[in-house]
Design an enzyme around this catalytic site. Structure first.
Site, PDB file in Angstrom:
ATOM      1  N   ARG A 298      -5.764   4.385  12.693  1.00 23.85           N
ATOM      2  CA  ARG A 298      -6.032   2.968  12.418  1.00 23.85           C
ATOM      3  C   ARG A 298      -5.587   2.077  13.569  1.00 23.85           C
ATOM      4  NH1 ARG A 298      -4.344  -0.087   7.013  1.00 23.85           N
ATOM      5  NH2 ARG A 298      -2.297   0.840   7.408  1.00 23.85           N
TER       6      ARG A 298
ATOM      7  N   LYS B 297      -9.029  -0.607   1.431  1.00 31.50           N
ATOM      8  CA  LYS B 297      -9.056  -1.899   0.724  1.00 31.50           C
ATOM      9  C   LYS B 297      -9.375  -3.042   1.693  1.00 31.50           C
ATOM     10  CE  LYS B 297      -4.794  -1.485  -0.788  1.00 31.50           C
ATOM     11  NZ  LYS B 297      -4.422  -0.202  -0.173  1.00 31.50           N
TER      12      LYS B 297
ATOM     13  N   ARG C 222      -0.131  -0.418  13.507  1.00 31.62           N
ATOM     14  CA  ARG C 222       0.883  -0.946  12.600  1.00 31.62           C
ATOM     15  C   ARG C 222       2.122  -0.070  12.604  1.00 31.62           C
ATOM     16  NH1 ARG C 222      -1.856  -2.539   6.931  1.00 31.62           N
ATOM     17  NH2 ARG C 222       0.024  -1.530   6.144  1.00 31.62           N
TER      18      ARG C 222
ATOM     19  N   ARG D 141       4.965   5.664   1.516  1.00 33.52           N
ATOM     20  CA  ARG D 141       4.110   4.653   0.881  1.00 33.52           C
ATOM     21  C   ARG D 141       3.238   5.293  -0.200  1.00 33.52           C
ATOM     22  NH1 ARG D 141       1.375   2.406   6.016  1.00 33.52           N
ATOM     23  NH2 ARG D 141       0.121   1.163   4.597  1.00 33.52           N
TER      24      ARG D 141
ATOM     25  N   ARG E  95       0.995  -4.745  -7.441  1.00 35.42           N
ATOM     26  CA  ARG E  95       1.389  -3.401  -7.044  1.00 35.42           C
ATOM     27  C   ARG E  95       2.406  -2.816  -8.001  1.00 35.42           C
ATOM     28  NH1 ARG E  95       0.324  -3.514  -1.416  1.00 35.42           N
ATOM     29  NH2 ARG E  95       0.861  -1.650  -0.309  1.00 35.42           N
TER      30      ARG E  95
HETATM   31  P1  AP5 Z   1      -7.754  -0.011   5.575  1.00 34.79           P
HETATM   32  O1  AP5 Z   1      -8.979  -0.721   5.132  1.00 34.79           O
HETATM   33  O2  AP5 Z   1      -6.874  -0.683   6.571  1.00 34.79           O
HETATM   34  O3  AP5 Z   1      -6.905   0.476   4.305  1.00 34.79           O
HETATM   35  P2  AP5 Z   1      -6.040  -0.323   3.252  1.00 34.79           P
HETATM   36  O4  AP5 Z   1      -6.372   0.261   1.917  1.00 34.79           O
HETATM   37  O5  AP5 Z   1      -6.167  -1.786   3.440  1.00 34.79           O
HETATM   38  O6  AP5 Z   1      -4.607   0.226   3.674  1.00 34.79           O
HETATM   39  P3  AP5 Z   1      -3.235  -0.529   3.904  1.00 34.79           P
HETATM   40  O7  AP5 Z   1      -2.360   0.425   4.685  1.00 34.79           O
HETATM   41  O8  AP5 Z   1      -3.418  -1.877   4.465  1.00 34.79           O
HETATM   42  O9  AP5 Z   1      -2.724  -0.610   2.451  1.00 34.79           O
HETATM   43  P4  AP5 Z   1      -1.316  -0.776   1.935  1.00 34.79           P
HETATM   44  O10 AP5 Z   1      -1.629  -1.037   0.521  1.00 34.79           O
HETATM   45  O11 AP5 Z   1      -0.361   0.334   2.159  1.00 34.79           O
HETATM   46  O12 AP5 Z   1      -0.703  -1.928   2.872  1.00 34.79           O
HETATM   47  P5  AP5 Z   1      -0.444  -3.452   2.639  1.00 34.79           P
HETATM   48  O13 AP5 Z   1      -0.803  -4.164   3.862  1.00 34.79           O
HETATM   49  O14 AP5 Z   1      -1.038  -3.893   1.353  1.00 34.79           O
HETATM   50  O15 AP5 Z   1      -8.203   1.419   6.125  1.00 34.79           O
HETATM   51  C1  AP5 Z   1      -7.253   2.360   6.642  1.00 34.79           C
HETATM   52  C2  AP5 Z   1      -7.858   3.093   7.861  1.00 34.79           C
HETATM   53  O16 AP5 Z   1      -8.941   3.908   7.423  1.00 34.79           O
HETATM   54  C3  AP5 Z   1      -8.457   2.147   8.925  1.00 34.79           C
HETATM   55  O17 AP5 Z   1      -8.242   2.716  10.191  1.00 34.79           O
HETATM   56  C4  AP5 Z   1      -9.948   2.136   8.580  1.00 34.79           C
HETATM   57  O18 AP5 Z   1     -10.767   1.837   9.713  1.00 34.79           O
HETATM   58  C5  AP5 Z   1     -10.163   3.542   8.082  1.00 34.79           C
HETATM   59  N1  AP5 Z   1     -11.237   3.635   7.087  1.00 34.79           N
HETATM   60  C6  AP5 Z   1     -11.620   2.693   6.174  1.00 34.79           C
HETATM   61  N2  AP5 Z   1     -12.645   3.140   5.428  1.00 34.79           N
HETATM   62  C7  AP5 Z   1     -12.895   4.416   5.865  1.00 34.79           C
HETATM   63  C8  AP5 Z   1     -13.832   5.427   5.475  1.00 34.79           C
HETATM   64  N3  AP5 Z   1     -14.713   5.227   4.499  1.00 34.79           N
HETATM   65  N4  AP5 Z   1     -13.795   6.620   6.126  1.00 34.79           N
HETATM   66  C9  AP5 Z   1     -12.898   6.834   7.136  1.00 34.79           C
HETATM   67  N5  AP5 Z   1     -12.002   5.926   7.549  1.00 34.79           N
HETATM   68  C10 AP5 Z   1     -11.993   4.731   6.917  1.00 34.79           C
HETATM   69  O19 AP5 Z   1       1.140  -3.477   2.446  1.00 34.79           O
HETATM   70  C11 AP5 Z   1       2.040  -3.201   3.493  1.00 34.79           C
HETATM   71  C12 AP5 Z   1       3.486  -3.315   2.991  1.00 34.79           C
HETATM   72  O20 AP5 Z   1       3.742  -4.664   2.561  1.00 34.79           O
HETATM   73  C13 AP5 Z   1       3.856  -2.456   1.778  1.00 34.79           C
HETATM   74  O21 AP5 Z   1       4.230  -1.160   2.167  1.00 34.79           O
HETATM   75  C14 AP5 Z   1       4.994  -3.276   1.156  1.00 34.79           C
HETATM   76  O22 AP5 Z   1       6.207  -3.063   1.859  1.00 34.79           O
HETATM   77  C15 AP5 Z   1       4.562  -4.701   1.384  1.00 34.79           C
HETATM   78  N6  AP5 Z   1       3.766  -5.258   0.261  1.00 34.79           N
HETATM   79  C16 AP5 Z   1       2.467  -5.707   0.345  1.00 34.79           C
HETATM   80  N7  AP5 Z   1       2.032  -6.152  -0.856  1.00 34.79           N
HETATM   81  C17 AP5 Z   1       3.070  -5.977  -1.715  1.00 34.79           C
HETATM   82  C18 AP5 Z   1       3.226  -6.222  -3.105  1.00 34.79           C
HETATM   83  N8  AP5 Z   1       2.234  -6.716  -3.852  1.00 34.79           N
HETATM   84  N9  AP5 Z   1       4.420  -5.909  -3.677  1.00 34.79           N
HETATM   85  C19 AP5 Z   1       5.444  -5.422  -2.941  1.00 34.79           C
HETATM   86  N10 AP5 Z   1       5.365  -5.156  -1.617  1.00 34.79           N
HETATM   87  C20 AP5 Z   1       4.179  -5.431  -1.011  1.00 34.79           C
HETATM   88 ZN    ZN Z   2      -4.812  -3.315   4.033  1.00 36.73          ZN
END
Ligand code: AP5
Ligand code: ZN
Length: 214
Positions: free
Chosen positions: A123, A13, A156, A167, A88
């Protein structure tokens, strides 16, 4: 244009958000990035959410909805925005509907759980901007260093395997039901939904995403 990027942790994402936001000149609203910034700053909010994030649980709907409502009133959101990692839960999505925030497109990036664990372990993140890289699949120009700022990349805290598995579990239980939620909306409240295969090179997936947005 108002877009939601749905998908499990590590689906890409954040990676794809960069391209979409640049192309459509809209801001990326990542609740995860906002919360990580609060944790880093040691603010009251940061102290409240630190532990929850470290274990891969969800921060309360109340906190998240408050944060997002405030963010979308800012001037840069006038022409739309991209939600990354929000909503979410069903209550978060309902709060947007109730606030009259209609969504144009919901894009779900699909990647199988087994592939996610591999991605997360490689990552590397630029903490200040949230830009992400992967040591093998999407390496920075210079090892360990952000392309744009030259600053060091970090791993991270929630990318440990055990936390990633939690997660994923939380995603399937609480976030995946949003696909049905948005599909069930009708009339002018109903966003266009597209499912995108998230396996392939970063460029290939950008192509699929832009096609879905065209
Ligand atoms: P990346 O692009 O970083 O993936 P992402 O989908 O953004 O993953 P996140 O871990 O950031 O998502 P998340 O939803 O768990 O975390 P968030 O920050 O929202 O890519 C991942 C890796 O893959 C990278 O190394 C990248 O280079 C690689 N990659 C990308 N594309 C690729 C491809 N095509 N092929 C191979 N490799 C590839 O949330 C974190 C925490 O915050 C949550 O756990 C929760 O505690 C809290 N939180 C956040 N939002 C909320 C909410 N709305 N409600 C409640 N709690 C929340
Ligand atoms: Zn992200």
């Amino acid at each position: 244009m108002r877009v939601i990027l749905l998908g499990p942790p590590g689906a890409g994402k954040g990676t794809q958000a960069q391209f979409i936001c640049e192309k459509f000149a809209i801001p990326q609203i990542s609740t995860g990035d906002m919360l990580r910034a609060a944790v880093k700053a040691g603010s009251e909010l940061g102290l409240q959410v630190k532990e929850i994030m470290a274990t891969g649980g969800l921060v309360s709907d109340e906190i998240i909805i408050g944060l997002v409502k405030e963010r979308i009133t800012q001037a840069d959101c006038q022409n739309g925005f991209l939600f990354d990692g929000f909503p979410r839960t069903i209550p978060q999505a309902e709060a947007m509907l109730e606030a009259g925030v209609d969504i144009d497109k919901v894009l779900e990036i699909q990647v199988a759980d087994e592939d996610i664990v591999t991605r997360m372990s490689g990552r590397r993140t630029h903490e200040a901007s949230g830009r992400t890289y992967h040591v093998v699949f999407n390496p920075p120009k210079q090892e360990g260093v952000d392309d744009e700022t030259g600053e060091a990349l970090i791993q991270r805290e929630d990318d440990r395997e055990e936390t990633v598995r939690n997660r994923l579990k939380v995603y399937h239980e609480q976030t995946k039901p949003l696909v049905a939620f948005y599909s069930d909306l009708s009339g002018d409240k109903a966003p266009q939904y597209a499912s995108i295969n998230g396996v392939g090179t970063v460029e290939e997936i950008t192509g699929r995403v832009l096609e879905a947005l065209a």
